[in-house]
Write a protein that holds these residues in place. Structure first.
Motif, PDB file in Angstrom:
ATOM      1  N   GLN A 101       0.814  -1.493  -0.181  1.00  0.00           N
ATOM      2  CA  GLN A 101      -0.138  -0.277  -0.333  1.00  0.00           C
ATOM      3  C   GLN A 101       1.370   1.398   0.433  1.00  0.00           C
ATOM      4  O   GLN A 101       1.803   1.299   0.302  1.00  0.00           O
ATOM      5  N   THR A 102       0.612   2.635  -0.005  1.00  0.00           N
ATOM      6  CA  THR A 102       1.050   4.324  -0.023  1.00  0.00           C
ATOM      7  C   THR A 102       0.381   4.739   0.875  1.00  0.00           C
ATOM      8  O   THR A 102      -1.217   4.735   1.042  1.00  0.00           O
ATOM      9  N   ILE A 103       0.666   5.697   1.118  1.00  0.00           N
ATOM     10  CA  ILE A 103       0.865   6.491   1.411  1.00  0.00           C
ATOM     11  C   ILE A 103       0.585   8.014   0.380  1.00  0.00           C
ATOM     12  O   ILE A 103       1.066   8.015  -0.389  1.00  0.00           O
ATOM     13  N   SER A 104      -0.569   8.753   0.239  1.00  0.00           N
ATOM     14  CA  SER A 104      -1.064   9.165  -1.085  1.00  0.00           C
ATOM     15  C   SER A 104      -0.419  10.155  -1.201  1.00  0.00           C
ATOM     16  O   SER A 104       0.293  11.002   0.043  1.00  0.00           O
ATOM     17  N   GLY A 116     -10.270   2.690   4.354  1.00  0.00           N
ATOM     18  CA  GLY A 116      -8.857   2.790   4.331  1.00  0.00           C
ATOM     19  C   GLY A 116      -7.633   3.962   4.931  1.00  0.00           C
ATOM     20  O   GLY A 116      -7.329   4.737   4.114  1.00  0.00           O
ATOM     21  N   GLY A 174      -5.159   3.219   5.714  1.00  0.00           N
ATOM     22  CA  GLY A 174      -3.556   3.573   5.587  1.00  0.00           C
ATOM     23  C   GLY A 174      -2.975   3.404   6.597  1.00  0.00           C
ATOM     24  O   GLY A 174      -2.703   3.152   8.025  1.00  0.00           O
ATOM     25  N   GLN A 202      -4.266  10.746   6.351  1.00  0.00           N
ATOM     26  CA  GLN A 202      -5.577  11.665   5.261  1.00  0.00           C
ATOM     27  C   GLN A 202      -6.285  11.689   6.736  1.00  0.00           C
ATOM     28  O   GLN A 202      -6.983  12.660   6.181  1.00  0.00           O
ATOM     29  N   GLU A 234      -9.314   0.651   8.601  1.00  0.00           N
ATOM     30  CA  GLU A 234      -8.551  -0.684   7.600  1.00  0.00           C
ATOM     31  C   GLU A 234      -9.268  -1.952   7.714  1.00  0.00           C
ATOM     32  O   GLU A 234      -9.481  -2.785   9.003  1.00  0.00           O
ATOM     33  N   ARG A 235      -8.239  -2.523   5.899  1.00  0.00           N
ATOM     34  CA  ARG A 235      -8.512  -4.285   6.280  1.00  0.00           C
ATOM     35  C   ARG A 235      -7.204  -4.860   7.020  1.00  0.00           C
ATOM     36  O   ARG A 235      -7.732  -5.983   6.849  1.00  0.00           O
ATOM     37  N   ILE A 236      -6.076  -3.788   6.726  1.00  0.00           N
ATOM     38  CA  ILE A 236      -4.669  -5.288   6.888  1.00  0.00           C
ATOM     39  C   ILE A 236      -4.790  -4.366   8.246  1.00  0.00           C
ATOM     40  O   ILE A 236      -4.446  -3.699   8.828  1.00  0.00           O
ATOM     41  N   LEU A 282      -1.798  -2.294   9.236  1.00  0.00           N
ATOM     42  CA  LEU A 282      -1.876  -1.087   8.937  1.00  0.00           C
ATOM     43  C   LEU A 282      -2.124  -0.104   9.841  1.00  0.00           C
ATOM     44  O   LEU A 282      -2.179   0.600  10.205  1.00  0.00           O
ATOM     45  N   ASP A 303     -13.480  -4.759   7.305  1.00  0.00           N
ATOM     46  CA  ASP A 303     -14.101  -4.260   6.562  1.00  0.00           C
ATOM     47  C   ASP A 303     -14.870  -3.283   5.915  1.00  0.00           C
ATOM     48  O   ASP A 303     -16.123  -3.379   6.011  1.00  0.00           O
ATOM     49  N   GLY A 304     -14.002  -2.209   5.884  1.00  0.00           N
ATOM     50  CA  GLY A 304     -14.895  -1.048   5.208  1.00  0.00           C
ATOM     51  C   GLY A 304     -16.121  -0.971   3.913  1.00  0.00           C
ATOM     52  O   GLY A 304     -16.960  -0.556   4.239  1.00  0.00           O
ATOM     53  N   ALA A 314     -10.199   5.597  -0.058  1.00  0.00           N
ATOM     54  CA  ALA A 314      -8.957   5.809  -0.432  1.00  0.00           C
ATOM     55  C   ALA A 314      -8.511   4.742  -1.009  1.00  0.00           C
ATOM     56  O   ALA A 314      -7.632   4.408  -1.396  1.00  0.00           O
ATOM     57  N   VAL A 364      -5.378   2.770  -4.726  1.00  0.00           N
ATOM     58  CA  VAL A 364      -5.362   0.920  -4.806  1.00  0.00           C
ATOM     59  C   VAL A 364      -6.832   0.267  -4.748  1.00  0.00           C
ATOM     60  O   VAL A 364      -7.610   1.183  -4.454  1.00  0.00           O
ATOM     61  N   ARG A 406     -10.307  -3.935  -1.893  1.00  0.00           N
ATOM     62  CA  ARG A 406     -10.488  -5.443  -1.437  1.00  0.00           C
ATOM     63  C   ARG A 406     -11.907  -5.856  -0.735  1.00  0.00           C
ATOM     64  O   ARG A 406     -11.837  -5.391   1.246  1.00  0.00           O
TER      65      ARG A 406
END
Ligand code: SAH
Length: 259
Positions: free
Chosen positions: A100-103, A133, A135, A139, A154-156, A159, A181-182, A198, A252, A255
């Protein structure tokens, strides 16, 4: 509820604002390396880098004073890996692990400006926001500086935990993080005045629309064969939503399930 209930107000994609950032590279080159991964203090150099980042956002067309001051206040170097903190104020997405990335700062500022448009300052302080999301939590921190109450999901798990650690020193009492799960939103916490995603799905989940307060606004990237575009939905009444399709974007994927 039926997706057909969404009226299409304006489907023409608009060109994204141009990003030019002369000076940013030079200003961030001398940002100090953090003294340890857990203690990262702002330095005169990082203050200059923050100022250059905010000037770049203004040159790119971001003008909302609340958004600009939140971007100035949240130290982005706390949210990137220690080895990348010298690049924290460049207008680029950076890796945060788990693929994943920071926007980019511009993306965060533009999204927040679109979300806040038309909401007067007194009402912003009363807005309840759902972010899908989290992350690394950057944000979410900026949102918490602009709006009254923020819940970010956040689903991970890795993170979610990293975001919690990143945010600890900022002590934002109006920000809550949830591991989940969002795609199903947070029905028990709604309704939300604002919903911001996000990660891009191929459509906006109906439950997000149902969890919006009347008059609420939702901003989410949506993927199509032609690419992703930012969708802005306004809830006009109990069964009346309007849709605007805005900038072309790249996020991204949204999921299923937990990781
Ligand atoms: N808001 C972050 C960017 C996060 S990137 C920032 O400040 O830069 C998008 C995030 O959405 C990723 O962490 C990804 O794991 C998360 N995501 C994707 N699908 C999700 C889902 N169904 N529920 C919650 N989070 C999801």
């Amino acid at each position: 509820m039926d997706r057909a209930a969404i009226e299409v107000a304006d489907e023409r994609p608009r060109a994204p604002a141009r990003v030019s950032q002369p000076g940013t590279r030079r200003a961030v080159r001398d940002v100090s390396v953090p003294i340890s991964p857990s203690v990262r203090v702002p330095t005169a150099a990082s203050e200059r880098a923050v100022a250059a980042m905010v000037e770049g956002l203004e040159r790119s067309g971001v003008s909302d004073p609340d958004v600009l001051s939140a971007m100035r206040a949240v130290p982005r170097h706390l949210f990137v890996e220690a080895g990348l903190s010298g690049r924290a104020y460049e207008d680029v997405a950076l890796p945060i692990g788990h693929s994943q990335t920071i926007s980019r700062p511009y993306t965060v500022a533009r999204m927040l400006e679109l979300l806040a448009a038309g909401i007067d300052p007194a009402r912003r302080a009363r807005c309840k926001v759902l972010e899908i999301g989290t992350g690394c939590g950057y944000q979410a921190a900026v949102l918490a500086r602009v709006f009254g109450e923020v819940i970010s999901i956040e689903r991970i798990r890795g993170l979610h935990e990293r975001a919690r650690a990143n945010l600890r020193t900022l002590r934002l009492a109006n920000l809550r993080l949830v591991y989940g799960d969002g795609r199903v939103g947070l029905p028990e916490q709604g309704p939300f005045d604002l919903v911001i995603a996000a990660a891009a799905g191929d459509q906006i989940p109906t439950v997000w629309l149902e969890q919006m307060a009347s008059g609420g606004i939702l901003l989410a990237p949506v993927a199509a064969a032609s690419g992703q575009a930012l969708h802005r939905v306004t809830r006009k009444g109990s069964s009346n939503w309007t849709l605007q399709v805005l900038d072309a974007v790249r996020f991204v994927p949204l999921r299923d399930g937990l990781a």
